[in-house]
Design a protein around this motif. Structure first.
Motif, short mmCIF file in Angstrom:
data_model
loop_
_atom_site.label_atom_id
_atom_site.label_comp_id
_atom_site.label_asym_id
_atom_site.label_seq_id
_atom_site.Cartn_x
_atom_site.Cartn_y
_atom_site.Cartn_z
N ILE A 133 20.86 71.43 -17.34
CA ILE A 133 21.92 70.19 -16.75
C ILE A 133 21.94 69.20 -17.93
O ILE A 133 23.16 68.24 -18.04
CB ILE A 133 21.26 69.45 -15.33
N VAL A 134 20.99 68.86 -18.57
CA VAL A 134 21.11 68.32 -19.96
C VAL A 134 22.33 69.08 -20.81
O VAL A 134 22.96 67.92 -21.30
CB VAL A 134 19.24 67.72 -20.14
N ARG A 135 21.67 69.59 -21.38
CA ARG A 135 22.73 70.62 -22.43
C ARG A 135 24.32 70.64 -21.75
O ARG A 135 25.24 70.21 -22.89
CB ARG A 135 22.11 72.11 -22.30
N ILE A 136 24.33 70.50 -20.41
CA ILE A 136 25.43 70.43 -20.33
C ILE A 136 26.26 69.20 -19.94
O ILE A 136 27.62 68.79 -20.07
CB ILE A 136 25.70 71.09 -18.64
N SER A 137 25.02 68.21 -19.52
CA SER A 137 25.69 66.11 -20.06
C SER A 137 26.14 66.07 -21.43
O SER A 137 27.15 64.70 -21.23
CB SER A 137 24.50 65.58 -19.55
N ILE A 138 25.25 66.41 -22.38
CA ILE A 138 26.42 67.01 -23.68
C ILE A 138 27.40 65.99 -23.95
O ILE A 138 28.36 67.28 -23.69
CB ILE A 138 25.16 66.94 -24.45
N GLY A 139 28.37 65.02 -24.12
CA GLY A 139 29.55 64.99 -25.00
C GLY A 139 30.13 64.33 -23.22
O GLY A 139 31.08 64.58 -23.94
N ARG A 140 29.56 64.41 -22.30
CA ARG A 140 30.64 63.60 -21.24
C ARG A 140 30.09 63.08 -20.41
O ARG A 140 29.29 61.75 -21.02
CB ARG A 140 29.60 65.34 -19.32
N ILE A 141 31.00 62.59 -19.31
CA ILE A 141 30.88 60.72 -19.37
C ILE A 141 30.55 61.20 -17.60
O ILE A 141 31.63 61.50 -17.27
CB ILE A 141 32.15 60.44 -19.61
N PRO A 142 29.70 61.30 -17.70
CA PRO A 142 29.21 61.44 -15.55
C PRO A 142 30.16 59.92 -15.51
O PRO A 142 29.59 58.95 -14.52
CB PRO A 142 28.26 61.56 -15.55
N MET A 143 31.78 60.25 -14.57
CA MET A 143 31.66 59.79 -13.75
C MET A 143 31.79 60.17 -12.07
O MET A 143 33.24 59.59 -11.73
CB MET A 143 32.88 58.94 -14.49
N GLY A 144 31.34 60.98 -11.98
CA GLY A 144 32.09 61.63 -10.35
C GLY A 144 31.79 60.66 -9.19
O GLY A 144 30.71 59.57 -9.60
N PRO A 145 31.83 61.62 -8.01
CA PRO A 145 32.01 60.44 -6.99
C PRO A 145 30.24 60.06 -6.95
O PRO A 145 30.08 58.97 -6.83
CB PRO A 145 31.97 61.19 -5.79
N ASN A 146 29.07 61.55 -6.95
CA ASN A 146 27.93 61.35 -7.16
C ASN A 146 27.35 59.43 -8.46
O ASN A 146 26.19 59.62 -8.01
CB ASN A 146 27.07 62.89 -7.15
#
Length: 266
Positions: A133-146
């Motif tokens: 999950i940390v790899r997936i988060s790289i370069g992403r802006i987590p702004m989903g509902p959760n």
């Protein structure tokens, strides 16, 4: 905080109840903006996300492809693309779903330090449960509902503890970065992160543009649902990574010095 099963439910699906004030999608949203089809679908967006997480948990990030996931679900890749738009869009949904597994307590001002440590421990547990999950988060802006609800609740703890606006926002972002860095080293995942359409470069202008976009989006959220996020929206436009790093090392050095001082450990 617990994941809301209806948060990512498609319109008209059994899990989609009226959530009250609607959360607007961020401007960089990758999901296809299509009207729900008025016919039975063999799969749903929720089912796709759940299957993707199961595959990732079992075999890691390198094993995930739209074709492989379609085989797991007994359907064609085209059906997956209709629901999630792209592999990048699917990874956005996976990230938000995993963030929703974390629980954040209601603020207890006298215990804000202990609560923040509990938040960090919970983040580490989730990252160890889903090592990719940390790899997936790289370069992403987590702004989903959760992710939005998670941010709101952690910021509420920091503000209840008396932290001023900038320190609250930067402290929150540093907490995530610190735990992510620790668990990335701890898990030793070999998978290379995929190229994200919103990958952030080190160029200051690009970083500031992304920060301004996040600020404007956060400011547009329903204030009754996200009073801390909207009240602190301007602080999200602060995008100086060098100053953030200085804050990080100051916090660690000052903390070490305080713990080394005479008296009972804190």
């Amino acid at each position: 905080m617990t994941a809301n099963p209806a948060a990512n439910a498609e319109p008209g699906s059994p899990g989609s109840a009226d959530p009250g004030p609607q959360i607007p999608p961020p401007p960089w949203q990758r999901l296809p903006g299509r009207q729900a089809r008025r016919r039975k679908e063999p799969i749903s967006r929720d089912a796709i996300v759940a299957a993707a997480i199961q595959l990732l948990d079992r075999e890691g990030l390198a094993a995930l492809s739209m074709r492989r996931l379609a085989e797991e679900l007994g359907t064609g890749a085209a059906s997956l693309y209709w629901h999630v738009g792209s592999k990048d869009g699917l990874l956005d949904l996976v990230l938000d779903q995993v963030i929703g597994e974390q629980q954040v307590p209601d603020p207890d001002p006298p215990r804000w330090r202990a609560q923040l440590k509990d938040v960090a421990r919970a983040q580490r547990r989730v990252s160890l449960r889903h090592p990719y999950i940390v790899r997936i988060s790289i370069g992403r802006i987590p702004m989903g509902p959760n992710a939005l609800r998670y941010s709101e609740r952690v910021l509420a703890i920091l503000r209840a503890g008396g932290l001023p606006p900038r320190l609250a926002v930067q402290g929150y972002l540093l907490l995530i970065a610190t735990v992510n860095g620790f668990t990335l080293d701890e898990t030793g995942v070999d998978d290379e992160p995929g190229t994200s359409e919103t990958a952030l470069s080190a160029d200051p202008a690009t970083l500031q543009q992304a920060a301004d976009m996040a600020r404007d989006y956060i400011a547009s959220l329903p204030a009754e649902l996200f009073p801390n996020m909207t009240g602190l929206a301007d602080e999200f436009a602060f995008a100086d990574p060098d100053e953030r790093f200085e804050l990080l090392i100051d916090i660690f050095v000052d903390g070490l010095a305080r713990r080394a001082a005479p008296g009972p450990p804190r």
